[in-house]
Scaffold this motif. Structure first.
Motif, PDB file in Angstrom:
ATOM      1  N   ILE A 174     -35.629  47.047 -44.086  1.00  0.00           N
ATOM      2  CA  ILE A 174     -36.949  47.457 -44.565  1.00  0.00           C
ATOM      3  C   ILE A 174     -36.827  48.225 -45.889  1.00  0.00           C
ATOM      4  O   ILE A 174     -35.934  49.060 -46.064  1.00  0.00           O
ATOM      5  CB  ILE A 174     -37.658  48.325 -43.511  1.00  0.00           C
ATOM      6  N   ALA A 175     -37.733  47.927 -46.811  1.00  0.00           N
ATOM      7  CA  ALA A 175     -37.743  48.579 -48.113  1.00  0.00           C
ATOM      8  C   ALA A 175     -38.189  50.033 -47.977  1.00  0.00           C
ATOM      9  O   ALA A 175     -39.264  50.311 -47.442  1.00  0.00           O
ATOM     10  CB  ALA A 175     -38.657  47.821 -49.076  1.00  0.00           C
ATOM     11  N   ALA A 176     -37.380  50.948 -48.480  1.00  0.00           N
ATOM     12  CA  ALA A 176     -37.669  52.371 -48.336  1.00  0.00           C
ATOM     13  C   ALA A 176     -38.770  52.813 -49.291  1.00  0.00           C
ATOM     14  O   ALA A 176     -38.863  52.341 -50.425  1.00  0.00           O
ATOM     15  CB  ALA A 176     -36.409  53.198 -48.584  1.00  0.00           C
ATOM     16  N   GLY A 177     -39.618  53.737 -48.789  1.00  0.00           N
ATOM     17  CA  GLY A 177     -40.628  54.359 -49.627  1.00  0.00           C
ATOM     18  C   GLY A 177     -41.681  53.416 -50.162  1.00  0.00           C
ATOM     19  O   GLY A 177     -42.221  53.633 -51.251  1.00  0.00           O
TER      20      GLY A 177
ATOM     21  N   PHE B 131     -46.431  51.024 -39.773  1.00  0.00           N
ATOM     22  CA  PHE B 131     -45.174  51.564 -40.285  1.00  0.00           C
ATOM     23  C   PHE B 131     -44.071  50.582 -39.925  1.00  0.00           C
ATOM     24  O   PHE B 131     -44.083  49.987 -38.841  1.00  0.00           O
ATOM     25  CB  PHE B 131     -44.834  52.919 -39.652  1.00  0.00           C
ATOM     26  N   ALA B 132     -43.097  50.419 -40.809  1.00  0.00           N
ATOM     27  CA  ALA B 132     -41.904  49.628 -40.514  1.00  0.00           C
ATOM     28  C   ALA B 132     -40.692  50.392 -41.021  1.00  0.00           C
ATOM     29  O   ALA B 132     -40.737  51.013 -42.100  1.00  0.00           O
ATOM     30  CB  ALA B 132     -41.980  48.256 -41.174  1.00  0.00           C
ATOM     31  N   TRP B 133     -39.624  50.346 -40.246  1.00  0.00           N
ATOM     32  CA  TRP B 133     -38.415  51.126 -40.575  1.00  0.00           C
ATOM     33  C   TRP B 133     -37.217  50.402 -39.972  1.00  0.00           C
ATOM     34  O   TRP B 133     -37.277  49.897 -38.851  1.00  0.00           O
ATOM     35  CB  TRP B 133     -38.557  52.522 -39.979  1.00  0.00           C
ATOM     36  N   GLY B 134     -36.126  50.334 -40.711  1.00  0.00           N
ATOM     37  CA  GLY B 134     -34.937  49.694 -40.180  1.00  0.00           C
ATOM     38  C   GLY B 134     -34.005  49.221 -41.272  1.00  0.00           C
ATOM     39  O   GLY B 134     -34.242  49.439 -42.474  1.00  0.00           O
TER      40      GLY B 134
ATOM     41  N   ARG C 281     -40.738  60.677 -41.966  1.00  0.00           N
ATOM     42  CA  ARG C 281     -39.479  59.946 -42.163  1.00  0.00           C
ATOM     43  C   ARG C 281     -39.733  58.458 -42.316  1.00  0.00           C
ATOM     44  O   ARG C 281     -39.104  57.786 -43.150  1.00  0.00           O
ATOM     45  CB  ARG C 281     -38.535  60.216 -40.990  1.00  0.00           C
ATOM     46  N   LEU C 282     -40.669  57.925 -41.536  1.00  0.00           N
ATOM     47  CA  LEU C 282     -41.007  56.508 -41.676  1.00  0.00           C
ATOM     48  C   LEU C 282     -41.581  56.212 -43.058  1.00  0.00           C
ATOM     49  O   LEU C 282     -41.306  55.166 -43.647  1.00  0.00           O
ATOM     50  CB  LEU C 282     -42.005  56.089 -40.599  1.00  0.00           C
ATOM     51  N   VAL C 283     -42.397  57.137 -43.560  1.00  0.00           N
ATOM     52  CA  VAL C 283     -42.979  56.948 -44.889  1.00  0.00           C
ATOM     53  C   VAL C 283     -41.892  56.968 -45.956  1.00  0.00           C
ATOM     54  O   VAL C 283     -41.870  56.130 -46.863  1.00  0.00           O
ATOM     55  CB  VAL C 283     -44.038  58.035 -45.170  1.00  0.00           C
ATOM     56  N   GLU C 284     -40.971  57.921 -45.846  1.00  0.00           N
ATOM     57  CA  GLU C 284     -39.932  58.089 -46.869  1.00  0.00           C
ATOM     58  C   GLU C 284     -38.894  56.979 -46.807  1.00  0.00           C
ATOM     59  O   GLU C 284     -38.448  56.469 -47.853  1.00  0.00           O
ATOM     60  CB  GLU C 284     -39.249  59.444 -46.685  1.00  0.00           C
ATOM     61  N   GLU C 285     -38.508  56.580 -45.605  1.00  0.00           N
ATOM     62  CA  GLU C 285     -37.405  55.638 -45.453  1.00  0.00           C
ATOM     63  C   GLU C 285     -37.862  54.219 -45.159  1.00  0.00           C
ATOM     64  O   GLU C 285     -37.035  53.309 -45.043  1.00  0.00           O
ATOM     65  CB  GLU C 285     -36.484  56.106 -44.326  1.00  0.00           C
ATOM     66  N   GLY C 286     -39.179  54.011 -45.032  1.00  0.00           N
ATOM     67  CA  GLY C 286     -39.668  52.689 -44.667  1.00  0.00           C
ATOM     68  C   GLY C 286     -40.946  52.322 -45.384  1.00  0.00           C
ATOM     69  O   GLY C 286     -41.195  52.725 -46.516  1.00  0.00           O
ATOM     70  N   VAL C 287     -41.777  51.568 -44.686  1.00  0.00           N
ATOM     71  CA  VAL C 287     -43.032  51.048 -45.233  1.00  0.00           C
ATOM     72  C   VAL C 287     -44.184  51.648 -44.434  1.00  0.00           C
ATOM     73  O   VAL C 287     -44.095  51.773 -43.206  1.00  0.00           O
ATOM     74  CB  VAL C 287     -43.067  49.512 -45.153  1.00  0.00           C
ATOM     75  N   SER C 288     -45.276  51.979 -45.127  1.00  0.00           N
ATOM     76  CA  SER C 288     -46.406  52.586 -44.431  1.00  0.00           C
ATOM     77  C   SER C 288     -47.701  52.195 -45.111  1.00  0.00           C
ATOM     78  O   SER C 288     -47.739  51.922 -46.315  1.00  0.00           O
ATOM     79  CB  SER C 288     -46.273  54.116 -44.409  1.00  0.00           C
ATOM     80  N   GLY C 289     -48.772  52.180 -44.328  1.00  0.00           N
ATOM     81  CA  GLY C 289     -50.079  51.886 -44.885  1.00  0.00           C
ATOM     82  C   GLY C 289     -51.096  51.582 -43.805  1.00  0.00           C
ATOM     83  O   GLY C 289     -50.775  51.557 -42.610  1.00  0.00           O
TER      84      GLY C 289
END
Length: 529
Positions: free
Chosen positions: A448-451, A442-445, A35-43
């Motif tokens: 935050i830019a999704a995906g 990960f960033a979510w909120g 969900r964090l990956v889909e709706e937020g930033v990840s790496g």
């Protein structure tokens, strides 16, 4: 009550590596992370050099590399070659919880003794805390009573190296107790809404992976982390808070140990203590620290019990008398030109820095060059592979004249230790895996830019990004950058300019309580560190 639109939650996962978790997310094993990956930033998130806990968590919390926050190891090295454990008050730059009030801080390494969160903040200190009943465990102090009543089996940490592969089941049972206690602490602290910053760390992944590098076992634990993450996401969503999930470093399997001080001794740069008097007699009898501790352990007496029951002066005297391979007790400092301290810090033993230094300060650079050449050339005799990544300390840490002269890390598959072993490279019989540079971000909120996939982020970027996201200025001292790419292009953080402020040095509440001596003795005991 804090403004619900002006909050950030940092969930720290010690030792979680991006290369391990990414395929499990893609395979659907970790739905909350997905969900964090889909709706937020990840790496991936690049760690410090070396990629170690006492260096990396202060870098995450302050946005600075160690030459500004001041911690290079668990232990602080003194001019007389003694050392003591670093504590929260050694951090030279203000961490996030001093800049955002009120704050709730739980189990963050290097935060003992608890404090620095203002009159209304809350802190439960993490790694380096002697015990849950120690003075300085919590702020306010009465919170410690609540924790002990609600979580009677709560542990600050778990000494994985005391189990070994032969006690795997006992380790896993104690590990489950550690993790469940930590989850219960998180639930307790999440009972308050009075916070602007919530910063909580799980060190369990690191503890597990050091001893057991079995991907099926690790995945089971990550599934439990995923369940906890789901609860944290819901908690943040109800409060319109931004969530950051970060690890201080990555992890990977190791098969060999590199004994750097032995390499320095073989090159004539370090001189072991020569046996004389009683020490010589014990050496001829084959009586060493390892054999003494092994015999005591077989009758149920470990080094921790010794330091609890015997005076420190007696332990110190015995440790200096009984021969062994300890990097503090078994090195002749007056005849040593360079030595490894801790996990990766190599110092030239110059007389300008150390009381019994064997190198004229004018020769410091020449000796450093010799150390760099010696360690850069080290290879594994079994494979011919290079075993160390070697860095010039002046390049890594230019803002601190007292920084280590040389910094070393094991290459993939190798782990650095300071012991004076008989050989430079040996098999890793007691450790399954160790730190790697690539952690997770990960960033979510709401902003935050999704995906979005993130590249080229470092641990020092976390604090500047979090502060800017809340509309706060970035400290002038911060090395890190604001990761502007994590914010939705239409959000306020993406459109407003980054501002900076000189926050000065971190606040200090005086000396650590006397119980910090217990931490030192646990770490330095009879060859324990």
């Amino acid at each position: 009550m804090s403004d619900a639109a002006d909050r950030a939650f940092v969930l720290g996962l010690d030792g979680v590596p991006w290369p391990l978790i990414e395929p499990w997310i893609d395979a659907g094993h970790l739905p909350a992370f997905a969900r964090l990956v889909e709706e937020g930033v990840s790496g991936p998130l690049r760690s410090t050099a070396p990629a170690n806990t006492p260096v990396a968590w202060p870098s995450i919390a302050t946005g600075t590399w160690p030459d500004r926050h001041g911690l290079y190891e668990f232990m602080k090295l003194a001019p007389d070659h003694s050392h003591r454990p670093h504590n929260r008050e050694d951090i030279r730059q203000p961490p996030l919880w001093e800049l955002l009030s009120p704050a709730v801080v739980g189990n963050v390494p290097m935060t003992y003794p608890a404090g620095g969160v203002g009159e209304t903040g809350t802190m439960v200190s993490g790694m380096m805390t002697p015990a849950p009943d120690a003075e300085g465990f919590t702020q306010p102090p009465e919170l410690g009573d609540r924790i002990r009543d609600r979580i009677p089996t709560y542990r600050v940490g778990l000494k994985w190296h005391q189990y070994g592969p032969e006690r795997r089941e006992a380790f896993l049972a104690d590990f489950d107790e550690l993790f469940e206690g930590r989850r219960e602490l998180l639930r307790l602290l999440m009972g308050t809404d009075d916070w602007r910053l919530f910063f909580f760390v799980f060190t369990a992944p690191d503890r597990l992976q050091h001893l057991i590098w079995d991907e099926s076992v690790i995945l089971d634990h990550y599934r439990e982390l995923d369940e906890t993450l789901e609860a944290v996401i819901d908690y943040c969503e109800r409060r319109n808070a931004t969530l950051y999930v970060v690890s201080d470093h990555g992890f990977g399997p190791v098969s060999r140990i590199v004994h750097v001080n032995r390499a320095l001794a073989d090159a004539g740069l370090l001189t072991p203590t020569e046996p004389s008097g009683l020490r010589a007699a014990l050496s001829k009898m084959g009586l060493t620290k390892d054999r003494v501790l092994g015999a005591l352990d077989r009758v149920g007496i470990d080094d921790e019990l010794l330091v609890e029951r015997l005076p420190a002066s007696l332990l110190d005297r015995v440790a200096r008398t009984v021969p062994g391979d300890h990097a503090l007790y078994d090195v002749d400092a007056g005849r040593t030109r360079a030595f490894l301290h801790g996990l990766g810090s190599v110092y030239v033993n110059d007389a300008g820095r150390f009381e019994d230094g064997a190198v004229d300060p004018a020769d410091r650079e020449r000796v450093k060059a010799e150390v760099l050449d010696t360690l850069s050339a080290l290879t594994d005799p079994a494979t011919g592979e290079r075993v160390l990544s070697v860095h010039d300390g002046a390049d890594l840490n230019p803002d601190d004249e007292f920084a280590p002269d040389v910094v070393v890390e094991g290459t993939a598959g190798y782990h650095v230790k300071s012991a004076l072993a008989d050989e430079v490279v040996t098999d890793a019989d007691e450790v399954a895996a160790y730190h790697r540079p690539e952690g997770v971000f990960f960033a979510w909120g709401p902003t935050i830019a999704a995906g979005t996939s993130l590249e080229d982020a470092a641990v020092v970027d976390v604090a500047p990004t979090l502060l800017h996201g809340l509309g706060e200025p970035v400290p002038e001292a911060a090395h890190g950058r604001v990761l502007s790419e994590v914010f939705d292009p239409a959000s306020q953080p993406a459109t407003r300019a980054v501002t900076r402020r000189d926050h000065g040095a971190a606040s200090a509440a005086g000396d650590a309580p006397e119980t910090s001596e217990a931490v030192e003795e646990r770490l330095r005991g009879l060859g324990y560190l």
